[in-house]
Design a protein around this motif. Structure first.
Motif, mmCIF file in Angstrom:
data_model
loop_
_atom_site.group_PDB
_atom_site.id
_atom_site.type_symbol
_atom_site.label_atom_id
_atom_site.label_comp_id
_atom_site.label_asym_id
_atom_site.label_seq_id
_atom_site.Cartn_x
_atom_site.Cartn_y
_atom_site.Cartn_z
ATOM 1 N N ASP A 27 7.611 -0.741 -10.061
ATOM 2 C CA ASP A 27 8.488 0.412 -10.261
ATOM 3 C C ASP A 27 9.020 0.401 -11.698
ATOM 4 O O ASP A 27 9.583 -0.597 -12.164
ATOM 5 N N GLY A 28 8.832 1.506 -12.411
ATOM 6 C CA GLY A 28 9.286 1.582 -13.797
ATOM 7 C C GLY A 28 8.390 0.880 -14.784
ATOM 8 O O GLY A 28 8.759 0.701 -15.949
ATOM 9 N N ARG A 29 7.193 0.494 -14.337
ATOM 10 C CA ARG A 29 6.264 -0.216 -15.213
ATOM 11 C C ARG A 29 4.957 0.566 -15.325
ATOM 12 O O ARG A 29 4.749 1.565 -14.640
ATOM 13 N N ALA A 30 4.081 0.101 -16.223
ATOM 14 C CA ALA A 30 2.830 0.813 -16.532
ATOM 15 C C ALA A 30 3.131 2.240 -16.980
ATOM 16 O O ALA A 30 2.386 3.173 -16.688
ATOM 17 N N LYS A 62 0.811 -1.216 0.000
ATOM 18 C CA LYS A 62 0.000 0.000 0.000
ATOM 19 C C LYS A 62 0.843 1.265 0.000
ATOM 20 O O LYS A 62 0.380 2.318 -0.421
ATOM 21 N N GLU A 63 2.068 1.161 0.477
ATOM 22 C CA GLU A 63 2.974 2.311 0.455
ATOM 23 C C GLU A 63 4.368 1.851 0.052
ATOM 24 O O GLU A 63 4.762 0.732 0.356
ATOM 25 N N PRO A 64 5.125 2.714 -0.600
ATOM 26 C CA PRO A 64 6.495 2.357 -0.970
ATOM 27 C C PRO A 64 7.420 2.405 0.234
ATOM 28 O O PRO A 64 7.116 3.054 1.256
ATOM 29 N N GLU A 65 8.534 1.728 0.109
ATOM 30 C CA GLU A 65 9.542 1.785 1.171
ATOM 31 C C GLU A 65 10.024 3.229 1.328
ATOM 32 O O GLU A 65 10.329 3.910 0.359
ATOM 33 N N GLY A 66 10.057 3.683 2.569
ATOM 34 C CA GLY A 66 10.438 5.070 2.828
ATOM 35 C C GLY A 66 9.265 6.017 2.934
ATOM 36 O O GLY A 66 9.440 7.195 3.262
ATOM 37 N N GLY A 67 8.059 5.505 2.634
ATOM 38 C CA GLY A 67 6.863 6.315 2.785
ATOM 39 C C GLY A 67 6.414 6.995 1.514
ATOM 40 O O GLY A 67 7.208 7.268 0.609
ATOM 41 N N LEU A 68 5.122 7.273 1.461
ATOM 42 C CA LEU A 68 4.509 7.840 0.263
ATOM 43 C C LEU A 68 4.971 9.272 -0.002
ATOM 44 O O LEU A 68 5.199 9.660 -1.149
#
Length: 450
Positions: free
Chosen positions: A246-249, A223-229
């Motif tokens: 990450d790096g997709r879509a 739900k959130e990325p590492e290190g926070g949104l």
């Protein structure tokens, strides 16, 4: 493959019915446009608007992939009056993207065999005067582009599933000159592997599409990325996904030498086909949207790609419609997803797009676009499995699209063809690939046949 009794008769019956109902088809709007293959025939027109979206989960999520029937020798696609299709080649395992070189040679990505095929057609014919394997030992090749744009390219660029390579090239080469040069690497290759490429009209930018890893970020994306949104939002483009996504879509951009990587647009679940619109120079993309929300949710689409644009995935779709599976995760993105230009039936699976700039079709085709719909699996009754024509007026899409090339579906259980690639030949014919039976077709027009 599956062989069905009476398949030939079924195909011919559909063809007869189609030609009998060509004239003055009504424009289907809203739910009337949510039909299935039974209603498909050349000339059927649809207009789908964002307000036509149904709520998710009105229908159950279907798993309805087609059986592939063996194509009868005499079976051909069904086309509008005056048009006809001749076969260029058959028996190819996985013909995908097709692009036409400035000298007229037809390049086809044979993805499963990791090769690029080349067909040089006899003048005014679908018969190959010469054919060759242009390049081998690739990695699920898909997109093909000639550089620099124009009549005298020096390179052929190939989009592999894990990056981009190029071969030195001169007009008329039947085989690649030497070994491939890697231009772009370190691209994630698993899932949604169909990487397309296109050059900007001035040749300064190489566009490269990378589809998502999963359907809606459910695999390897918390739900959130590492290190926070908050930290993520400050360092990444609007709507950028993280984790396995990450790096997709995304649609990425590079200089022609592969340097200066940047993100052009985000939130595109699977931009499987790209092209430049000749009239405007705009980059267009056709997108396979997400699954498992029901038969008619959400719509597939074709759209211009705006610099810095966010198109919704995985949190929103078709504008400000929140995906219930990611509900409440990104309120900061509410109202920021771009509404696409042309909406098409859900689960149709558009794979490629080509604008018609030839001279041999009727004048009203000039400036319109053809889109290959590979066909549904996540729908109770199948849709897609055809080539459609997107209507434009003064270079702008009307939102309307029309069935152009049908007849690939033979029953509720089976199809013989699945369109993938579309390209305009130097003589104005339309080249179409399909990977159900592994065939390539040349579509021409003769007013005397209409």
């Amino acid at each position: 493959m599956i062989r069905f009794a009476g398949l030939v008769g079924a195909v011919l019956l559909v063809a007869t019915a189609a030609f009998a109902q060509q004239a003055a088809e009504p424009l289907l709007k809203g739910e009337a446009a949510f039909g299935d293959w039974h209603a498909d025939r050349p000339g059927v027109r649809r207009l789908i608007r964002p307000e036509d979206l149904q709520a998710p989960f009105i229908t159950e999520s279907a798993s309805n992939g087609p059986g592939v029937a063996q194509r009868p020798e005499e079976a051909k696609p069904i086309l509008p009056p005056g048009f006809s299709a001749e076969m260029i080649a058959s028996g190819i395992i996985n013909p995908r993207v097709v692009r036409v070189a400035p000298n007229g040679d037809v390049f086809v990505a044979n993805s499963n065999d990791n090769q690029i095929r080349l067909y040089r057609l006899a003048e005014g014919s679908a018969r190959p005067a010469e054919k060759a394997i242009f390049a081998n030992n690739l990695t699920r090749p898909y997109g093909i582009a000639f550089y620099p744009p124009g009549d005298n390219p020096q390179w052929v660029y190939i989009a592999n599933s894990n990056g981009v390579v190029r071969f030195a090239y001169r007009n008329g080469d039947l085989k690649a000159r030497g070994e491939p040069e890697t231009i772009v690497d370190n691209i994630p290759r698993k899932n949604h592997w169909t990487r397309d490429i296109a050059f900007s009209p001035d040749g300064k930018t190489l566009y490269f599409s990378v589809g998502s890893y999963s359907n809606v970020g459910e695999e390897g994306m918390g739900k959130e990325p590492e290190g926070g949104l908050d930290a993520w939002m400050k360092s990444k483009p609007l709507g950028a996904a993280w984790g396995m996504e990450d790096g997709r879509a995304d649609v990425l951009a590079f200089d022609p030498d592969g340097k200066n990587r940047r993100v052009v647009a985000t939130g595109l679940r699977n931009c499987a086909g790209m092209t430049i619109q000749p009239a405007t120079g705009a980059l267009w993309c056709v997108v396979n949207e997400r699954d498992s929300l029901g038969d008619n949710v959400p719509f597939e689409f074709a759209t211009t790609i705006r610099e810095g644009g966010f198109y919704g995935w995985p949190w929103y779709y078709i504008g400000n419609n929140e995906d219930p599976r990611r509900k409440g995760e990104r309120p900061d993105l509410a109202g920021k997803a771009i509404v696409p230009d042309v909406l098409m039936q859900a689960h149709s699976a558009p794979l490629n797009i080509a604008f018609y700039d030839g001279k041999s079709f009727p004048p009203d085709y000039q400036g319109d676009a053809f889109v290959a719909l590979h066909g549904s699996w996540n729908r109770g009754v199948r849709t897609g499995y055809k080539v459609v024509r997107l209507k434009f007026r003064d270079g702008k899409p009307t939102g309307e699209y029309e069935d152009f090339m049908t007849g690939f579906v033979v029953s509720d259980e089976a199809v013989w063809g699945r369109p993938v690639g579309v390209a305009v030949a130097k003589d104005g014919a339309l080249i179409v690939t399909e990977d159900g039976s592994g065939t390539i077709w040349r579509v021409t027009y003769d007013a005397h046949r209409s």
